[in-house]
Design an enzyme around this catalytic site. Structure first.
Site, PDB file in Angstrom:
ATOM      1  N   ASN A 166     -30.354  14.328 -65.223  1.00 15.83           N
ATOM      2  CA  ASN A 166     -29.644  13.577 -63.868  1.00 15.83           C
ATOM      3  C   ASN A 166     -28.645  12.534 -64.839  1.00 15.83           C
ATOM      4  OD1 ASN A 166     -29.219  12.885 -61.248  1.00 15.83           O
ATOM      5  ND2 ASN A 166     -30.293  10.732 -62.058  1.00 15.83           N
ATOM      6  N   HIS A 222     -26.988   9.008 -63.990  1.00 17.16           N
ATOM      7  CA  HIS A 222     -27.004   7.818 -63.119  1.00 17.16           C
ATOM      8  C   HIS A 222     -25.869   6.994 -63.617  1.00 17.16           C
ATOM      9  CE1 HIS A 222     -29.154   4.699 -60.825  1.00 17.16           C
ATOM     10  NE2 HIS A 222     -28.866   3.831 -61.937  1.00 17.16           N
ATOM     11  N   SER A 243     -25.970   6.790 -67.713  1.00 17.72           N
ATOM     12  CA  SER A 243     -26.852   7.563 -68.509  1.00 17.72           C
ATOM     13  C   SER A 243     -27.260   8.834 -67.973  1.00 17.72           C
ATOM     14  CB  SER A 243     -27.910   6.580 -68.240  1.00 17.72           C
ATOM     15  OG  SER A 243     -27.679   5.189 -68.575  1.00 17.72           O
ATOM     16  N   ASP A 271     -34.835   7.320 -61.526  1.00 13.05           N
ATOM     17  CA  ASP A 271     -34.113   7.098 -62.608  1.00 13.05           C
ATOM     18  C   ASP A 271     -34.791   6.248 -63.700  1.00 13.05           C
ATOM     19  OD1 ASP A 271     -31.980   5.649 -59.970  1.00 13.05           O
ATOM     20  OD2 ASP A 271     -31.979   7.473 -60.621  1.00 13.05           O
TER      21      ASP A 271
END
Ligand code: GRF
Length: 202
Positions: free
Chosen positions: A106, A108, A135, A144
């Site tokens: 992912n 973020h 990130s 996260d």
């Protein structure tokens, strides 16, 4: 490597991944884009690039589990090696994640572990940060908080608003995410023992 991107909105990160994948020596291709929003702007961008799109609207399913099972069924057919969440605004359950352990990343828009969650740019400004950034991390059950794969920083300027900072960070996201995907696709980084293990010198 076969990649499926998950989006909920404009999909600018998905586009940057797709454009990186288009160069023939890139070790991954985006084989499908999945969205939970039928009106996600990124769907048209994916279709324009000849990428298969699938929509799984949450309200079409009786529960979060049924929603995820429908997506998992589609993934059984698509058979991705890697899943890239790219502006996907929904938490994924531990069961789902365990099916793709170490293969879901992912992006973020903060320098994790700072500012997990939403409104990251305003929070960075309010905290008086002089740098901000983004990130790429492995997705784990918590929001996260998975092991970090790659990060990039940008300056926070005195007159920044959340919009001006967001724009500066987004530009860097578009550079960082393809690099992180390449490293994962090439096995230069992997998740092991709950940590991101990188090849020496990377
Ligand atoms: C980006 O800031 C990304 O970091 C966050 O969602 C925002 C929009 O992303 N996850 P995109 O334009 O939909 O890729």
């Amino acid at each position: 490597k076969r990649v499926v991107a998950f989006i909920s909105g404009g999909g600018s990160n998905m586009v940057s991944l797709a454009d990186a994948c288009a160069s023939e020596d890139f070790p991954a291709e985006i084989v499908a884009v999945i969205s939970d929003k039928p009106d996600a702007g990124g769907l048209a961008k994916a279709a324009a690039r000849g990428i298969m799109t699938r929509v799984f609207e949450r309200r079409a399913y009786g529960s979060k589990i049924e929603h995820e099972l429908a997506i998992l069924d589609a993934l059984e057919v698509i058979k991705p090696d890697i899943i890239c969440l790219a502006g996907y605004m929904r938490l994924i359950s531990g069961d789902f994640i365990s099916r793709y352990e170490g293969r879901i990343i992912n992006i973020h828009p903060s320098l994790l572990p700072l500012f997990a969650g939403l409104h990251t740019h305003q929070r960075a400004i309010d905290a008086g940060m002089k740098i901000a950034g983004c990130s790429v991390h492995f997705v784990t059950e918590g929001m996260d908080e998975g092991p970090i794969v790659a990060q990039a920083a940008v300056p926070v300027l005195a007159d920044d608003t959340s919009d001006t900072l967001a724009a500066r960070v987004l530009t860097v996201e578009h550079k960082l995410y393809p690099l992180a995907l390449k490293a994962l696709a090439e096995g230069k980084v992997r998740m092991e023992g709950g940590k991101a293990i990188s090849a020496p010198g990377t």
